[in-house]
Write a protein that holds these residues in place. Structure first.
Motif, mmCIF file in Angstrom:
data_model
loop_
_atom_site.group_PDB
_atom_site.id
_atom_site.type_symbol
_atom_site.label_atom_id
_atom_site.label_comp_id
_atom_site.label_asym_id
_atom_site.label_seq_id
_atom_site.Cartn_x
_atom_site.Cartn_y
_atom_site.Cartn_z
ATOM 1 N N MET A 225 1.298 -28.662 -69.728
ATOM 2 C CA MET A 225 0.245 -28.487 -68.721
ATOM 3 C C MET A 225 -0.549 -27.224 -68.991
ATOM 4 O O MET A 225 -1.769 -27.191 -68.778
ATOM 5 C CB MET A 225 0.851 -28.451 -67.316
ATOM 6 N N GLU A 226 0.117 -26.156 -69.449
ATOM 7 C CA GLU A 226 -0.603 -24.922 -69.768
ATOM 8 C C GLU A 226 -1.649 -25.168 -70.848
ATOM 9 O O GLU A 226 -2.786 -24.683 -70.754
ATOM 10 C CB GLU A 226 0.378 -23.839 -70.225
ATOM 11 N N ALA A 227 -1.282 -25.931 -71.873
ATOM 12 C CA ALA A 227 -2.209 -26.223 -72.960
ATOM 13 C C ALA A 227 -3.354 -27.105 -72.479
ATOM 14 O O ALA A 227 -4.519 -26.904 -72.853
ATOM 15 C CB ALA A 227 -1.463 -26.892 -74.110
ATOM 16 N N ARG A 228 -3.050 -28.081 -71.643
ATOM 17 C CA ARG A 228 -4.102 -28.950 -71.106
ATOM 18 C C ARG A 228 -5.082 -28.143 -70.255
ATOM 19 O O ARG A 228 -6.292 -28.382 -70.282
ATOM 20 C CB ARG A 228 -3.481 -30.073 -70.275
ATOM 21 N N MET A 229 -4.541 -27.189 -69.481
ATOM 22 C CA MET A 229 -5.420 -26.355 -68.664
ATOM 23 C C MET A 229 -6.354 -25.517 -69.526
ATOM 24 O O MET A 229 -7.528 -25.338 -69.194
ATOM 25 C CB MET A 229 -4.590 -25.468 -67.730
ATOM 26 N N SER A 230 -5.872 -25.008 -70.645
ATOM 27 C CA SER A 230 -6.718 -24.209 -71.533
ATOM 28 C C SER A 230 -7.876 -25.040 -72.065
ATOM 29 O O SER A 230 -9.021 -24.569 -72.169
ATOM 30 C CB SER A 230 -5.891 -23.662 -72.698
ATOM 31 N N VAL A 231 -7.590 -26.299 -72.423
ATOM 32 C CA VAL A 231 -8.639 -27.183 -72.942
ATOM 33 C C VAL A 231 -9.649 -27.509 -71.852
ATOM 34 O O VAL A 231 -10.867 -27.359 -72.051
ATOM 35 C CB VAL A 231 -8.023 -28.477 -73.517
ATOM 36 N N CYS A 232 -9.175 -27.954 -70.691
ATOM 37 C CA CYS A 232 -10.089 -28.311 -69.608
ATOM 38 C C CYS A 232 -10.894 -27.098 -69.136
ATOM 39 O O CYS A 232 -12.058 -27.216 -68.759
ATOM 40 C CB CYS A 232 -9.318 -28.928 -68.452
ATOM 41 N N ASN A 233 -10.284 -25.933 -69.167
ATOM 42 C CA ASN A 233 -10.954 -24.690 -68.786
ATOM 43 C C ASN A 233 -12.248 -24.498 -69.560
ATOM 44 O O ASN A 233 -13.274 -24.085 -69.014
ATOM 45 C CB ASN A 233 -10.005 -23.515 -69.045
ATOM 46 N N MET A 234 -12.217 -24.815 -70.856
ATOM 47 C CA MET A 234 -13.383 -24.552 -71.706
ATOM 48 C C MET A 234 -14.317 -25.747 -71.835
ATOM 49 O O MET A 234 -15.262 -25.718 -72.629
ATOM 50 C CB MET A 234 -12.924 -24.064 -73.076
ATOM 51 N N SER A 235 -14.106 -26.775 -71.012
ATOM 52 C CA SER A 235 -15.032 -27.916 -71.008
ATOM 53 C C SER A 235 -16.446 -27.461 -70.674
ATOM 54 O O SER A 235 -17.429 -27.964 -71.215
ATOM 55 C CB SER A 235 -14.579 -28.964 -69.991
ATOM 56 N N ILE A 236 -16.541 -26.487 -69.770
ATOM 57 C CA ILE A 236 -17.847 -25.982 -69.368
ATOM 58 C C ILE A 236 -18.560 -25.331 -70.548
ATOM 59 O O ILE A 236 -19.794 -25.316 -70.620
ATOM 60 C CB ILE A 236 -17.696 -24.991 -68.184
ATOM 61 N N GLU A 237 -17.808 -24.787 -71.516
ATOM 62 C CA GLU A 237 -18.432 -24.163 -72.693
ATOM 63 C C GLU A 237 -19.035 -25.208 -73.626
ATOM 64 O O GLU A 237 -19.799 -24.872 -74.531
ATOM 65 C CB GLU A 237 -17.416 -23.316 -73.455
ATOM 66 N N ALA A 238 -18.662 -26.483 -73.421
ATOM 67 C CA ALA A 238 -19.284 -27.582 -74.162
ATOM 68 C C ALA A 238 -20.386 -28.227 -73.338
ATOM 69 O O ALA A 238 -20.897 -29.283 -73.705
ATOM 70 C CB ALA A 238 -18.232 -28.622 -74.548
ATOM 71 N N GLY A 239 -20.733 -27.600 -72.225
ATOM 72 C CA GLY A 239 -21.810 -28.105 -71.382
ATOM 73 C C GLY A 239 -21.388 -29.134 -70.374
ATOM 74 O O GLY A 239 -22.205 -29.597 -69.575
ATOM 75 N N ALA A 240 -20.117 -29.547 -70.373
ATOM 76 C CA ALA A 240 -19.660 -30.615 -69.488
ATOM 77 C C ALA A 240 -19.588 -30.157 -68.040
ATOM 78 O O ALA A 240 -19.365 -28.984 -67.758
ATOM 79 C CB ALA A 240 -18.300 -31.130 -69.945
ATOM 80 N N ARG A 241 -19.750 -31.112 -67.133
ATOM 81 C CA ARG A 241 -19.613 -30.820 -65.713
ATOM 82 C C ARG A 241 -18.150 -30.581 -65.371
ATOM 83 O O ARG A 241 -17.823 -29.777 -64.505
ATOM 84 C CB ARG A 241 -20.150 -32.008 -64.902
ATOM 85 N N ALA A 242 -17.270 -31.311 -66.046
ATOM 86 C CA ALA A 242 -15.836 -31.193 -65.796
ATOM 87 C C ALA A 242 -15.083 -31.774 -66.981
ATOM 88 O O ALA A 242 -15.650 -32.501 -67.798
ATOM 89 C CB ALA A 242 -15.448 -31.929 -64.512
ATOM 90 N N GLY A 243 -13.797 -31.432 -67.078
ATOM 91 C CA GLY A 243 -12.918 -32.010 -68.084
ATOM 92 C C GLY A 243 -11.674 -32.539 -67.395
ATOM 93 O O GLY A 243 -11.242 -31.979 -66.374
ATOM 94 N N MET A 244 -11.100 -33.617 -67.923
ATOM 95 C CA MET A 244 -9.964 -34.249 -67.252
ATOM 96 C C MET A 244 -8.942 -34.747 -68.271
ATOM 97 O O MET A 244 -9.296 -35.146 -69.382
ATOM 98 C CB MET A 244 -10.426 -35.454 -66.419
ATOM 99 N N VAL A 245 -7.685 -34.735 -67.852
ATOM 100 C CA VAL A 245 -6.601 -35.382 -68.581
ATOM 101 C C VAL A 245 -5.850 -36.242 -67.575
ATOM 102 O O VAL A 245 -5.504 -35.764 -66.483
ATOM 103 C CB VAL A 245 -5.645 -34.363 -69.227
ATOM 104 N N ALA A 246 -5.612 -37.491 -67.908
ATOM 105 C CA ALA A 246 -4.910 -38.373 -66.974
ATOM 106 C C ALA A 246 -3.511 -37.844 -66.699
ATOM 107 O O ALA A 246 -2.804 -37.420 -67.615
ATOM 108 C CB ALA A 246 -4.841 -39.785 -67.556
#
Length: 757
Positions: A225-246
């Motif tokens: 979960m820590e790793a998934r949070m790091s990835v979703c955290n930086m979704s905004i740096e790719a311009g995305a409105r949000a990032g998600m993992v099922a």
């Protein structure tokens, strides 16, 4: 007749559909917000708006506040109060204002004397405030972090913070679906931070604009979960409105037993629902990106945008290799700012400071990863002599205690790192932890914008393991040189279970000082929708236009963090593009366009580069533009949050093709006036040149032309909101009162009878 087969839906589709309170035709939907996180920087003006309108916080049981951006991370041994502990006046004022606001409105608050205080995106998951299937917002762009739990989480501006506090809803237009799949086996030394930097390097900082990204594939399924949070955290740096993992069993095991998750039978019902939160097999995505895990190596940024990445084994790029003139100019600008020469080996870049922390990388797993490298460097390993300062900042007080129980603090301090208290720290440098002009930092944070960590400071983004390696070697270094083992394998360090640090009892919050009864009349007596509510109208704007030939103009560039320490929405004209208008070494005026006549009186900004307003959710960016006199920005594309914030403030962002932007920029460079007509949806030029048409969202156009206020409009849907809340309580009772089986029991300071206020 057989029942119609339901249309396959994505994870995002399902959560979106579950939260629609009301929608008229093709206009924006009014969606319900399950969880609202609040901090000191983006909330003062929102609470003041509530106070002025006589409105209460609608759902105190779904709101959680803390302090993180402004606070010092120095030892709190002698802490007695924020007003006496925080030396910087403006920072102190914001923290004290939040303390006053949460007391007045009855909002749960983790203050500086509460060990649960920490970075807002750390404490939400840590406490179980963040749950699968929810909508979650905060006045901070990195709210996308919470999407790692299978929630729809995104950053908002201050006007929207006020909107959620007052109505527990938001007016939103549905985004597109994007899926990024990473399959295969990661190489030795490659972590989640390397994966997300690699992704941003491929799709760019505007690659996800207008989209919600779902991360899929074996790599993300195998992440903690820590790793998934790091990835979703930086979704905004790719311009995305949000990032998600099922959500899956990894998610449920992380949440099990945390203070604010449902218990007993409610837990079983919640998990049964959460298991349905995945994209259907035949669901369609608007954009698909597929990446091989084997192609990713330890990665670091070289420039001033998160998309400026290179493998640690690579070299600094050459601008001459870029054919696009705007892109080439951007690379030249970055290299000049970073003081780097094309062709320089990344591993030859010497650093001055190291920062391990931020909402991206300050969890216990991150700290273990960095400590593991320090241990691998040998028993006598020390921070290199040329590294002036290396700091480790845990994301919360609980993580700090957890790390100390595992002895991580001893490992760091023995090697010469400074061990700090929880906070945002040097990630954005609103607090005393900053870079000086010209200093170069290896940082585990999320942004490397110009001046992000301090005016004139130079930032290289990388993983905690890579940051530790850089601290020991004194330069950017391939972490694999220190490790002969897979960084993704369990640590050989002492490991203590997190639940040993989540034992504080749950106590009710105090009643708000201002009761709902005293404000009921203000809610009932709202003006009808078609009656202007006091918001500034936008019809026709004519005036000087200033040209700006830069792409990826981020919000840190528009207004640096030192000007966010304000309790007002005004007085920010001088802060606009401050680092471009002032030399960081001499503080003298530069030749930047807004320092030159006639552009000191500009009302329109014409930008030729894409992705204007990317980065932070700070509404201070449009406030500063408006204060300067600029009420319309014309560009090929905009960051999603900036566009929303501009519209909330009576400003008009206009999207035009790059060719048209260049044409208008030429007019602006010649000192010619432009006329932006929202009613006719055209930009008129002088010298009998043809007008240029533009598109505008019908709902937002109507609101701007009539000066309508979103909150007043929304509160006319009070009955629809109440009906939704009744259905919500029946179907998902664990979402009421922080998930304690429908009981409204907000959290308060553990040692009871002495509350933070």
């Amino acid at each position: 007749m057989p029942a119609p087969v339901p249309k396959p839906r994505t994870l995002y589709d399902k959560i979106w559909d579950d939260h629609i309170v009301h929608q008229d035709g093709e206009g924006p939907a009014l969606i319900y917000i399950d969880r609202h996180l609040v901090h000191e920087v983006t909330s003062p003006q929102a609470f003041e708006g509530l106070r002025a309108a006589g409105r209460p916080v609608r759902r105190t049981d779904c709101t959680l506040a803390t302090v993180d951006h402004n606070i010092p991370t120095t030892v709190r041994k002698n802490f007695t109060s924020a007003s006496s502990f925080i030396e910087e006046p403006d920072s102190r004022a914001q923290v004290v204002a939040l303390e006053d606001n949460v007391k007045e409105f009855g909002v749960t608050y983790f203050g500086m004397s509460d060990r649960r205080q920490g970075i807002v995106h750390i404490i939400g998951p840590e406490q179980g405030f963040t749950l699968p299937g929810i909508t979650c917002v905060c006045g901070d762009s990195h709210t996308s972090t919470h999407g790692a739990f299978g929630s729809l989480a995104f950053g908002i501006g201050t006007s929207e913070v006020e909107h959620v506090l007052a109505t527990q809803t938001l007016l939103q237009k549905k985004a597109k679906n994007m899926r990024i799949t990473v399959d295969g086996q990661l190489l030795e030394g490659v972590t989640s931070k390397d994966v997300v930097l690699h992704i941003i390097g491929i799709i760019g900082t505007a690659g996800g604009t207008g989209c919600v990204v779902e991360y899929a594939g074996s790599v993300f399924r195998g992440f903690s979960m820590e790793a998934r949070m790091s990835v979703c955290n930086m979704s905004i740096e790719a311009g995305a409105r949000a990032g998600m993992v099922a959500p899956d069993d990894v998610t449920f095991e992380y949440l099990r037993g945390r203070p604010l998750v449902p218990k007993g039978e409610a837990w079983d019902k919640a998990v049964a629902y959460w298991r349905s939160l995945k994209s259907d097999d035949d669901a369609k995505f608007d954009i698909e990106v597929n990446i091989r895990a084997e192609d990713i190596v330890p990665t670091v940024t070289w420039g001033t945008s998160p998309q400026d990445v290179a493998p640690i084994t690579g070299v600094v790029p050459n601008p001459a290799n870029y054919t696009d003139s705007v892109k080439r100019s951007s690379v030249e600008r970055s290299l000049k700012y970073m003081a780097l020469v094309p062709g320089t080996r990344i591993e030859d870049i010497v650093i001055d400071k190291v920062f391990i922390g931020s909402c991206t990388n300050s969890r216990i797993e991150d700290l273990r990863s960095a400590a593991k490298v320090v241990l691998a460097a040998g028993p006598d390993a020390k921070v290199a002599p040329n590294v002036k300062y290396a700091m480790v900042v845990p994301g919360s007080g609980i993580i700090k205690q957890h790390a100390e129980a595992e002895g991580l603090d001893v490992i760091f301090k023995r090697a010469g790192f400074d061990w700090r208290e929880a906070g945002c720290s040097m990630c954005l440098g609103m607090n005393p932890d900053q870079l000086s002009p010209g200093e170069r930092c290896a940082s585990t944070s999320n942004r490397n914008f110009e001046g992000r960590q301090g005016a004139g400071g130079r930032t290289h983004l990388l993983s905690p393991a890579m940051a530790a390696a850089a601290a020991i070697s004194g330069k950017l270094t391939d972490v694999r040189k220190y490790l002969g083992v897979d960084m993704n394998q369990p640590s050989s360090l002492k490991v203590v279970k997190a639940d040993e640090f989540l034992t504080d009892p749950v106590l009710p919050s105090p009643e708000p000082a201002s009761t709902a009864a005293s404000t009921a009349a203000a809610i009932i007596d709202l003006p009808p929708a078609e009656t202007p509510s006091g918001a500034e109208k936008f019809t026709v704007l004519k005036g000087i236009a200033a040209p700006l030939n830069i792409e990826n103009v981020d919000t840190d560039m528009i207004i640096p963090k030192q000007f966010l320490k304000t309790l007002k929405r005004t007085g920010l004209a001088n802060a606009l593009f401050y680092t471009l208008r002032k030399d960081p070494y001499t503080n003298e005026d530069t030749d930047f366009v807004l320092n030159r006549e006639p552009y000191t009186k500009a009302k329109i900004l014409v930008v030729t580069g894409k992705n204007f307003g990317c980065g932070s959710s700070r509404e201070h960016a449009p406030w500063s533009l408006s204060d300067f006199g600029i009420r319309s920005v014309i560009a090929p594309s905009f960051g999603d949050i900036f566009r929303n914030n501009a519209l909330q403030n009576g400003m008009l962002p206009v999207v035009l093709p790059e060719a048209d932007c260049r044409t208008l920029a030429e007019d602006a460079a010649a000192g010619l006036e432009l006329e932006v007509d929202l009613e006719r949806q055209e930009i008129r030029r002088t010298n009998e040149n043809p007008a240029i048409p533009f598109e505008a969202d019908p709902f937002r156009r109507h609101c701007l032309l009539n000066g309508l206020d979103d909150i007043a409009l929304t509160l006319q849907k009070e009955s629809a909101i109440e009906e939704f809340e009744q259905r919500r309580s029946a179907v998902w009772p664990w979402l009421d009162g922080f998930g304690y089986q429908g009981k409204k029991i907000p959290v308060a300071q553990a040692k009871a009878r002495k509350l933070e206020w």
